[in-house]
Design a protein around this motif. Structure first.
Motif, PDB file in Angstrom:
ATOM      1  N   LEU A 288       5.924  -2.690  -6.569  1.00 11.65           N
ATOM      2  CA  LEU A 288       4.486  -3.083  -5.357  1.00 11.65           C
ATOM      3  C   LEU A 288       5.121  -3.672  -4.113  1.00 11.65           C
ATOM      4  CD1 LEU A 288       1.613  -3.963  -7.578  1.00 11.65           C
ATOM      5  CD2 LEU A 288       1.996  -1.740  -6.117  1.00 11.65           C
TER       6      LEU A 288
ATOM      7  N   SER B  68      -2.439  -8.519  -7.272  1.00  5.74           N
ATOM      8  CA  SER B  68      -1.926  -7.486  -8.186  1.00  5.74           C
ATOM      9  C   SER B  68      -2.719  -6.998  -9.007  1.00  5.74           C
ATOM     10  CB  SER B  68      -0.716  -8.020  -8.761  1.00  5.74           C
ATOM     11  OG  SER B  68      -1.288  -9.265  -9.589  1.00  5.74           O
TER      12      SER B  68
ATOM     13  N   GLN C  43       0.511 -11.174  -1.759  1.00  9.43           N
ATOM     14  CA  GLN C  43       0.418 -10.021  -2.487  1.00  9.43           C
ATOM     15  C   GLN C  43       0.336 -10.222  -3.891  1.00  9.43           C
ATOM     16  OE1 GLN C  43       3.327  -7.681  -0.754  1.00  9.43           O
ATOM     17  NE2 GLN C  43       2.345  -6.940   1.230  1.00  9.43           N
TER      18      GLN C  43
ATOM     19  N   GLU D 252       0.866  -1.186   0.080  1.00  9.44           N
ATOM     20  CA  GLU D 252       0.146   0.085   0.109  1.00  9.44           C
ATOM     21  C   GLU D 252       0.864   1.201  -0.034  1.00  9.44           C
ATOM     22  OE1 GLU D 252      -3.025   0.713  -0.356  1.00  9.44           O
ATOM     23  OE2 GLU D 252      -3.819  -1.378  -0.589  1.00  9.44           O
TER      24      GLU D 252
ATOM     25  N   ASN E 252      -6.322   0.231 -10.621  1.00 12.23           N
ATOM     26  CA  ASN E 252      -6.068   1.270  -9.840  1.00 12.23           C
ATOM     27  C   ASN E 252      -5.238   2.192 -11.025  1.00 12.23           C
ATOM     28  OD1 ASN E 252      -7.571   0.752  -7.783  1.00 12.23           O
ATOM     29  ND2 ASN E 252      -5.556   0.466  -6.535  1.00 12.23           N
ATOM     30  N   TYR E 253      -4.080   1.711 -11.585  1.00 16.61           N
ATOM     31  CA  TYR E 253      -3.324   2.525 -12.351  1.00 16.61           C
ATOM     32  C   TYR E 253      -4.248   2.747 -13.636  1.00 16.61           C
ATOM     33  CZ  TYR E 253       0.622   1.653  -9.709  1.00 16.61           C
ATOM     34  OH  TYR E 253       1.527   1.602  -8.377  1.00 16.61           O
TER      35      TYR E 253
ATOM     36  N   HIS F 157       2.550   1.697  -3.584  1.00 19.26           N
ATOM     37  CA  HIS F 157       1.497   2.169  -4.371  1.00 19.26           C
ATOM     38  C   HIS F 157       1.217   3.681  -4.371  1.00 19.26           C
ATOM     39  CE1 HIS F 157      -1.829   2.012  -7.049  1.00 19.26           C
ATOM     40  NE2 HIS F 157      -2.814   2.427  -6.144  1.00 19.26           N
TER      41      HIS F 157
ATOM     42  N   CYS G 195       1.613   6.708  -6.933  1.00 18.94           N
ATOM     43  CA  CYS G 195       0.636   7.317  -7.338  1.00 18.94           C
ATOM     44  C   CYS G 195       1.022   8.917  -7.128  1.00 18.94           C
ATOM     45  CB  CYS G 195      -0.656   6.930  -6.772  1.00 18.94           C
ATOM     46  SG  CYS G 195      -1.330   5.508  -7.301  1.00 18.94           S
TER      47      CYS G 195
ATOM     48  N   GLN H 295      -5.826  -5.790  -8.493  1.00 18.30           N
ATOM     49  CA  GLN H 295      -6.577  -4.589  -8.188  1.00 18.30           C
ATOM     50  C   GLN H 295      -5.666  -3.187  -8.320  1.00 18.30           C
ATOM     51  OE1 GLN H 295      -6.879  -6.221  -3.881  1.00 18.30           O
ATOM     52  NE2 GLN H 295      -6.088  -4.148  -3.401  1.00 18.30           N
ATOM     53  N   TYR H 296      -4.291  -3.286  -8.078  1.00 14.10           N
ATOM     54  CA  TYR H 296      -3.591  -2.351  -8.455  1.00 14.10           C
ATOM     55  C   TYR H 296      -3.294  -1.898  -9.778  1.00 14.10           C
ATOM     56  CZ  TYR H 296      -2.720  -3.181  -3.462  1.00 14.10           C
ATOM     57  OH  TYR H 296      -2.712  -3.319  -2.119  1.00 14.10           O
TER      58      TYR H 296
END
Length: 288
Positions: A47, A64, A60, A19, A70-71, A22, A26, A66-67
Motif C-alpha cells: 500500500l 489501513s 497511512q 490510493e 475494501n479487499y 490500492h 484491485c 479501510q483498505y
C-alpha cells in the motif's frame, strides 16, 4: 489432493501513493479472477511501500483497516481468496507509545477473514520501526484452497518457521515479500552481484523439498538495480511451476497439490516430525 489455480501479482510499488497502489492491486486482482484464479497474493508493503521515517507513512498505517475492508468486499464480489500482501497496522502501546506491526491477512472467497499473521523475524533495518510477533506460535489455517501457513519476507530464512507450520498441517506457505538486490552487503555484492537472487532461488526450492509443502512467494518488482521481482509458485519434486522476472504484472498458475503427497511418501518428513521421540524437539537458546 486437487489442483489449485493461484495468481501472483507484482508491480513497482510507489512510496506513500496509497490510493494508486490500492487501485493497481484491485485491477490486477480483477484480471486474475477473470482467468479463473481461486487465490491472489500481493507483495509486502504493497500500500505505502517502505518509508517509515516519513510522517505520512505513519498516518497511512492508521488508515489501513479501510483498505482491508475494501479487499474483503472485493473478495466477496469476485469469489476469490486474497492475501493482500502485508498491511502496516498502527497501535498504541504502553506509555502511549506507537507500535507498527507488519501483518498479512487471509481473506476467504466470501469476504471473511480466516486468519492473520504478524511478521516475526524482522529484517535488521526494519527493527527500529516494526514490532515482532515475538513468541507467538506459527499456526496454519483452514481455507477453501487447503490448509495454509503465512510467513513474511525475512521469515523465509528460518527453517524453524516452516517446521512449525507443517507440524500444524500446512500444505501451502504464502510469503508476501519486499526483497531487493541491495539487501546484500557491499562485501557480499563484490563477491556476487546476484547474491540475493541466488538466496531466493535456492532457498525457496529447498524449503519445498525439506517440508514437502508448496510455496507462493510474491515480491515487489521494478527497475533491476532496486528490485528483484522473482515472484513464483514452487513445489517439491518439480521446483518453480511459475516464475516472474522483475516485470510488472501477474501470472496465474496451477498448483498440483498431488505433488505434496508424492514428496511426503518419498521423504516422510511430516511423518518423522510427528513421531514420538522426535529428536529435534529443542529450542535455539543458551539456557536449554
Amino acid at each position: 489432493m486437487s489442483t489449485r489455480r493461484v495468481a501472483i501479482i507484482q508491480w513497482h510499488i510507489k512510496e506513500l501513493a496509497i490510493e494508486e497502489n490500492h487501485a493497481t492491486a484491485c485491477n490486477y486482482i480483477r484480471e486474475a479472477a477473470s482467468q479463473g484464479a481461486e487465490l491472489a497474493v500481493l507483495p509486502e508493503y504493497h500500500l505505502s511501500g517502505w518509508a517509515p521515517t516519513d510522517e505520512l507513512w505513519s498516518t497511512q498505517a492508521g488508515q489501513s483497516s479501510q483498505y482491508l475492508k475494501n479487499y474483503q468486499s472485493l473478495a466477496k464480489e469476485l469469489k476469490i481468496c486474497l492475501v493482500p500482501g502485508t498491511i502496516i497496522e498502527k497501535e498504541i502501546g504502553a506509555n502511549n507509545s506507537t507500535l507498527f506491526y507488519n501483518t498479512a491477512y487471509f481473506i476467504s472467497n466470501d469476504g471473511t477473514i480466516l486468519g492473520k499473521y504478524r511478521k516475526k523475524n524482522i529484517w535488521h533495518p526494519e527493527r527500529p520501526h516494526l514490532v515482532s510477533s515475538g513468541s507467538e506460535s506459527h499456526a496454519a489455517i483452514d481455507t477453501p484452497i487447503g490448509r495454509i501457513g503465512m510467513l513474511i519476507c525475512w521469515d523465509l530464512a528460518f527453517p524453524e518457521a516452516f517446521r512449525e507450520l507443517i507440524a500444524d498441517g500446512a500444505e501451502i506457505v504464502i510469503i508476501p515479500t519486499f526483497w531487493t538486490p541491495n539487501d546484500a552487503s557491499a562485501d557480499a555484492l563484490r563477491h556476487n552481484p546476484a547474491s540475493e537472487a541466488l538466496f531466493l532461488s535456492s532457498t525457496l526450492t529447498s524449503r519445498c523439498y525439506e517440508n514437502t509443502c508448496g510455496i507462493i512467494f510474491v515480491n515487489a518488482a521494478g527497475p533491476a538495480e532496486n528490485f528483484l521481482g522473482m515472484s513464483q509458485v514452487t513445489l517439491p519434486i518439480v521446483g518453480p511451476v511459475a516464475k516472474m522476472g522483475n516485470e510488472e504484472g501477474f501470472l496465474v498458475a496451477d498448483m498440483d497439490l498431488g505433488l505434496l503427497d508424492i514428496a511426503e511418501r518419498n521423504y516422510k518428513v511430516r511423518e518423522d516430525i510427528q513421531a514420538e521421540g522426535w529428536h529435534y524437539v529443542y529450542r535455539h537458546t543458551s539456557s536449554q
